[in-house]
Design an enzyme around this catalytic site. Structure first.
Site, mmCIF file in Angstrom:
data_model
loop_
_atom_site.group_PDB
_atom_site.id
_atom_site.type_symbol
_atom_site.label_atom_id
_atom_site.label_comp_id
_atom_site.label_asym_id
_atom_site.label_seq_id
_atom_site.Cartn_x
_atom_site.Cartn_y
_atom_site.Cartn_z
ATOM 1 N N TYR A 1 -0.224 5.759 5.921
ATOM 2 C CA TYR A 1 0.524 5.293 4.749
ATOM 3 C C TYR A 1 0.334 6.298 3.627
ATOM 4 O O TYR A 1 -0.791 6.713 3.342
ATOM 5 C CB TYR A 1 0.008 3.915 4.305
ATOM 6 N N ASP B 1 -3.712 13.714 2.569
ATOM 7 C CA ASP B 1 -3.633 12.582 1.652
ATOM 8 C C ASP B 1 -5.025 11.951 1.600
ATOM 9 O O ASP B 1 -5.432 11.207 2.490
ATOM 10 C CB ASP B 1 -2.586 11.578 2.156
ATOM 11 N N LYS C 1 -6.698 6.359 -6.343
ATOM 12 C CA LYS C 1 -7.714 5.308 -6.224
ATOM 13 C C LYS C 1 -8.991 5.619 -7.022
ATOM 14 O O LYS C 1 -9.006 5.429 -8.220
ATOM 15 C CB LYS C 1 -7.995 5.036 -4.747
HETATM 16 C C1 PLP Z 1 -3.673 7.069 1.887
HETATM 17 C C2 PLP Z 1 -2.798 6.502 0.824
HETATM 18 N N1 PLP Z 1 -1.878 7.294 0.251
HETATM 19 C C3 PLP Z 1 -1.091 6.847 -0.737
HETATM 20 C C4 PLP Z 1 -1.176 5.546 -1.181
HETATM 21 C C5 PLP Z 1 -0.268 5.072 -2.269
HETATM 22 O O1 PLP Z 1 -0.995 4.887 -3.437
HETATM 23 P P1 PLP Z 1 -0.463 3.886 -4.580
HETATM 24 O O2 PLP Z 1 -0.603 2.503 -4.043
HETATM 25 O O3 PLP Z 1 -1.342 4.198 -5.748
HETATM 26 O O4 PLP Z 1 0.967 4.256 -4.835
HETATM 27 C C6 PLP Z 1 -2.119 4.691 -0.617
HETATM 28 C C7 PLP Z 1 -2.236 3.288 -1.074
HETATM 29 O O5 PLP Z 1 -2.889 2.469 -0.496
HETATM 30 C C8 PLP Z 1 -2.948 5.170 0.416
HETATM 31 O O6 PLP Z 1 -3.858 4.388 1.003
#
Ligand code: PLP
Length: 426
Positions: free
Chosen positions: A146, A239, A267
């Site tokens: 994700y 990511d 985060k």
């Molecule tokens: C690995 C990863 N990338 C991107 C995101 C997206 O972040 P946001 O919820 O701050 O848009 C998340 C959210 O859980 C994530 O776990």
């Protein structure tokens, strides 16, 4: 049974005002067979207190940002102090420079960074930059990974989509879908085939996958991605929204001694306030406006409150605290393993992250996670809630360990889990 009258009443009202009664799908608890989520009044350290006055040991910690736990005094004080000087200026601040320096110092591959307000924005912007740099459109992503709700990255995106059985298609243009190539995690041949088929702008991965539950990269897999991306002229994007500043000071890239071309973070970076970032080598990042020609902007980017919370949080994350987080994680994982002895459960962990997979077989990709016994997992989650333990209400999410957890919290959790496993498989 815990008393939940106020949560129920709030949910009844919320459902008429907000889609599904929540502002983000993973907060709904329908997937574990609960009729309503638990509405929260406040957080204290490693505990949540709901609107009915029930207390829970919190293993969600806002899905990752709260590595120091709820309402950490230093974070609260930093935010209060910043708020007293104004909540947003739309102009640069010294604190932003300090946070940028901290990020560049911690993440080995990052020389320059641009702050945004969410992980979604950061991933979307990193992909735009990769496309601009390479002059190519297609992106390779992994099933079960994700990267936020970016159109082109929603395909087989794990997390909330998997939890709710939602397809990635509705609302996503055919063009965006066509530019996304999805391959199984830990499958070198599939990566090689995807890179051979079309010129690709970027390979984006969660270097320790955490949105299909926690799935570590197989031995040598990340190294393979590094060389395969380089050979194909594609950028490698890590990511590290979940793993950054959590699994180690410098994220997975530090653990594995690897340098992605671009990194996405979030985060922990915002300490519980909305902040995220993307960064990488100077010559890549200097393509971003106004230094370069790739446009990306944000009214609240580098927001003073979020920056203050991020700086206060990172300042607490020293070697001693990383060692402690690792020890707490191992104690939780070992305890869960012991509590599930003899049952078809596989407990996987990375520092600060744990997933009990309801599977007899090891899980190495999204197909393995999706094959878990979701019914038994749902019973397990419901049984934990009844015992004052608040787990992520999804097989496809990680438990987040914080520095506010302690041995007593872990012991209580393991006791509850022992009974909850028994109930799940009764
Ligand atoms: C690995 C990863 N990338 C991107 C995101 C997206 O972040 P946001 O919820 O701050 O848009 C998340 C959210 O859980 C994530 O776990």
């Amino acid at each position: 049974m815990i008393e939940t009258g106020r949560s129920e009443a709030l949910f009844a009202r919320a459902r008429g005002l907000m889609p599904g009664g929540v502002n983000s799908p993973v907060r709904a608890m329908g997937s574990i067979g609960r009729e309503h989520p638990i509405f929260i009044d406040r957080g204290e350290g490693c505990e949540l207190v709901d609107v009915d006055g029930n207390r829970y040991l919190d293993w969600v910690c806002s899905w990752g940002p709260l590595i120091l736990g709820h309402a950490h005094p230093r974070v609260v004080e930093a935010v209060r102090e910043a708020a007293g000087r104004g909540t947003s200026y739309g102009a640069p601040t010294g604190a932003e420079v300090a946070l940028a320096a901290e990020v560049c110092e911690r993440l080995p591959s990052v020389e320059m960074v641009r702050m945004v307000s969410s992980g979604t924005e950061a991933a979307m912007s990193a992909i735009r930059l990769a496309r601009a740099v390479t002059g190519r459109d297609p992106v390779v992503k992994f099933a079960g990974a994700y990267h936020g709700h970016v159109d082109g990255l929603l395909a087989e995106a794990g997390s909330g989509l998997a939890t709710h059985g939602i397809p990635a298609g509705p609302g996503v243009t055919a063009g965006a879908a066509a530019d996304t190539i999805v391959v199984p995690w830990n499958d070198r041949d599939a990566v090689a085939a995807a890179l051979a088929e079309r010129p690709v702008a970027a390979v984006i991965c969660e270097p320790i996958a955490a949105n299909m539950g926690v799935v570590q990269p197989a031995e040598g897999f990340l190294e393979h991605l590094r060389s395969a991306a380089t050979d194909a002229g594609a950028l490698l994007v890590f990511d590290e929204v979940i793993t950054g500043f959590r699994v180690a000071r410098g994220g997975v890239q530090e653990l594995h001694g690897l340098e992605p071309d671009l990194t996405v973070a979030g985060k922990v970076l915002g300490g519980g306030l909305p902040a995220a970032a993307y960064g990488g080598r100077r010559e890549l990042m200097e393509r971003i406006a106004p230094a370069g020609d790739v446009y990306q902007a944000g009214t609240l980017s580098g927001n003073p409150l979020a920056v203050a919370a991020g700086l206060a949080t990172l300042d607490e994350l020293d070697a001693g605290n990383y060692a402690r987080l690792g020890r707490l994680t191992e104690a939780l994982a070992a305890g869960l393993r012991d509590a599930a002895a003899g049952l078809p459960v596989r407990v996987v962990s990375a520092p600060g992250l744990v997933t009990p997979f309801f599977s007899a077989d090891p899980v190495r990709d999204f197909a393995g996670a999706a094959a878990c016994d979701l019914e038994a997992h749902a019973r397990f989650c419901r049984a934990l809630l009844e015992r004052g333990v608040y787990p992520p209400a999804s097989q496809f999410e990680a438990w987040f360990v914080s520095l506010a957890h302690d041995d007593a919290a872990i012991e209580r959790t393991i006791e509850a889990a022992r009974e909850a496993f028994a109930e799940a498989f009764a």
